[in-house]
Design an enzyme around this catalytic site. Structure first.
Site, PDB file in Angstrom:
ATOM      1  N   SER A 179       0.825  -1.216   0.000  1.00 31.56           N
ATOM      2  CA  SER A 179       0.000   0.000   0.000  1.00 31.56           C
ATOM      3  C   SER A 179       0.859   1.266   0.000  1.00 31.56           C
ATOM      4  O   SER A 179       2.029   1.254   0.377  1.00 31.56           O
ATOM      5  CB  SER A 179      -0.912   0.019   1.223  1.00 31.56           C
ATOM      6  OG  SER A 179      -1.615  -1.189   1.343  1.00 31.56           O
TER       7      SER A 179
HETATM    8  N1  SAH Z   1      -0.757  -4.882   3.988  1.00 27.55           N
HETATM    9  C1  SAH Z   1      -0.052  -5.202   2.757  1.00 27.55           C
HETATM   10  C2  SAH Z   1      -0.881  -4.815   1.565  1.00 27.55           C
HETATM   11  C3  SAH Z   1      -1.005  -5.955   0.631  1.00 27.55           C
HETATM   12  S1  SAH Z   1      -2.273  -5.843  -0.583  1.00 27.55           S
HETATM   13  C4  SAH Z   1       1.341  -4.587   2.743  1.00 27.55           C
HETATM   14  O1  SAH Z   1       1.652  -3.789   3.640  1.00 27.55           O
HETATM   15  O2  SAH Z   1       2.137  -4.929   1.871  1.00 27.55           O
HETATM   16  C5  SAH Z   1      -3.538  -6.828   0.166  1.00 27.55           C
HETATM   17  C6  SAH Z   1      -3.239  -8.273   0.367  1.00 27.55           C
HETATM   18  O3  SAH Z   1      -4.449  -8.880   0.822  1.00 27.55           O
HETATM   19  C7  SAH Z   1      -2.812  -9.057  -0.856  1.00 27.55           C
HETATM   20  O4  SAH Z   1      -1.559  -9.638  -0.637  1.00 27.55           O
HETATM   21  C8  SAH Z   1      -3.904 -10.114  -1.005  1.00 27.55           C
HETATM   22  O5  SAH Z   1      -3.435 -11.355  -1.470  1.00 27.55           O
HETATM   23  C9  SAH Z   1      -4.443 -10.213   0.404  1.00 27.55           C
HETATM   24  N2  SAH Z   1      -5.797 -10.759   0.532  1.00 27.55           N
HETATM   25  C10 SAH Z   1      -6.864 -10.593  -0.296  1.00 27.55           C
HETATM   26  N3  SAH Z   1      -7.932 -11.278   0.160  1.00 27.55           N
HETATM   27  C11 SAH Z   1      -7.538 -11.878   1.314  1.00 27.55           C
HETATM   28  C12 SAH Z   1      -8.188 -12.749   2.262  1.00 27.55           C
HETATM   29  N4  SAH Z   1      -9.459 -13.147   2.100  1.00 27.55           N
HETATM   30  N5  SAH Z   1      -7.483 -13.177   3.327  1.00 27.55           N
HETATM   31  C13 SAH Z   1      -6.189 -12.823   3.499  1.00 27.55           C
HETATM   32  N6  SAH Z   1      -5.524 -12.019   2.631  1.00 27.55           N
HETATM   33  C14 SAH Z   1      -6.180 -11.554   1.564  1.00 27.55           C
END
Ligand code: SAH
Length: 228
Positions: free
Chosen positions: A78
């Site tokens: 993000s």
């Molecule tokens: N907090 C992260 C942002 C990653 S983007 C950072 O700091 O890098 C959001 C992430 O949520 C992705 O990696 C995606 O695979 C994950 N995601 C999407 N749906 C999800 C679910 N149902 N359970 C767990 N993770 C999920």
């Protein structure tokens, strides 16, 4: 003689300052503080966590630009301002037990871990979840526990949580997350359709009463389910 020279060079290298320190400071003062984040602990954490260690090496030089960056598997780390803002929204305290859904690179988990007592984080894509867990361990974050699973169901074993941070956009708040929230706790979550019309919301639980507040329009990767 050779070994002494080698020792001197390694010592010199280890004393070398973090090459991204100035860029990180600029990111915090020029974008995060300027855009209204004031929580001292959050700003301190944003200054401490090395975002360049959470992105693929070939784009490390872009790590301190205020934008999301690709981390593989169609996912992104993000935007730093949003990470700081979401962390501020939950009003983090040192004694907090926090759940994060969407580990991704592990960056948001690290930002939380600098401030709160325990962070539990769940990622649905095994390759990302495992890589993030290894990265967080290598960086010495002993208060982060990660697992690969569908975050829809939360992680009841470690709850209830003072706060839950969801970093993927869902159509609605998964009911298990509300159940695992402490009385007086907050969920911060982007709600809306994949890649469009999403709103960052804060949900508060006070007894049987649930209040919701819209914060700002955002763009997050979609919250997916195991069957997808
Ligand atoms: N907090 C992260 C942002 C990653 S983007 C950072 O700091 O890098 C959001 C992430 O949520 C992705 O990696 C995606 O695979 C994950 N995601 C999407 N749906 C999800 C679910 N149902 N359970 C767990 N993770 C999920």
């Amino acid at each position: 003689m050779k070994s002494i020279l080698f020792l001197c060079i390694s010592l010199l290298l280890s004393f070398q300052k973090d090459p991204f320190e100035r860029k990180r400071e600029e990111m915090v003062s020029q974008t995060i503080e300027k855009n209204g984040v004031t929580d001292k602990a959050v700003l301190k954490s944003m200054r401490a966590v090395k975002r360049h260690l959470f992105v693929p090496e070939d784009i490390a030089s872009s790590a301190y630009e205020d934008r999301p960056l690709p981390i593989g598997y169609g996912q992104t780390i993000s935007q730093p301002f949003i990470v700081a803002y979401m962390t501020e929204v939950i009003k983090p305290k040192p004694e907090y037990n926090v759940l994060e859904i969407g580990t991704g690179s592990g960056y948001q988990a690290a930002v939380l871990a600098e401030i709160v007592k325990e962070v539990y984080t769940i990622e649905i894509i095994p390759e990302l979840g495992n890589a993030a867990a290894a990265r967080l361990k290598k960086l010495g974050y002993r208060n982060v526990t990660a697992k690969v699973a569908d975050g829809y169901f939360g992680w009841p074993e470690h709850g209830p949580y003072d706060a839950i941070v969801v970093t993927a956009a869902a159509e609605f708040v998964p009911p298990p997350l509300l159940e695992q929230l402490k009385d007086g706790g907050k969920i911060v979550i982007p709600i809306g359709s994949p890649f469009m019309n999403q709103t960052l919301m804060v949900i508060e639980k006070k007894g049987k009463k649930i209040t919701t507040r819209s914060l700002m329009p955002v763009v997050f990767v979609p919250f997916t389910r195991e069957k997808d």
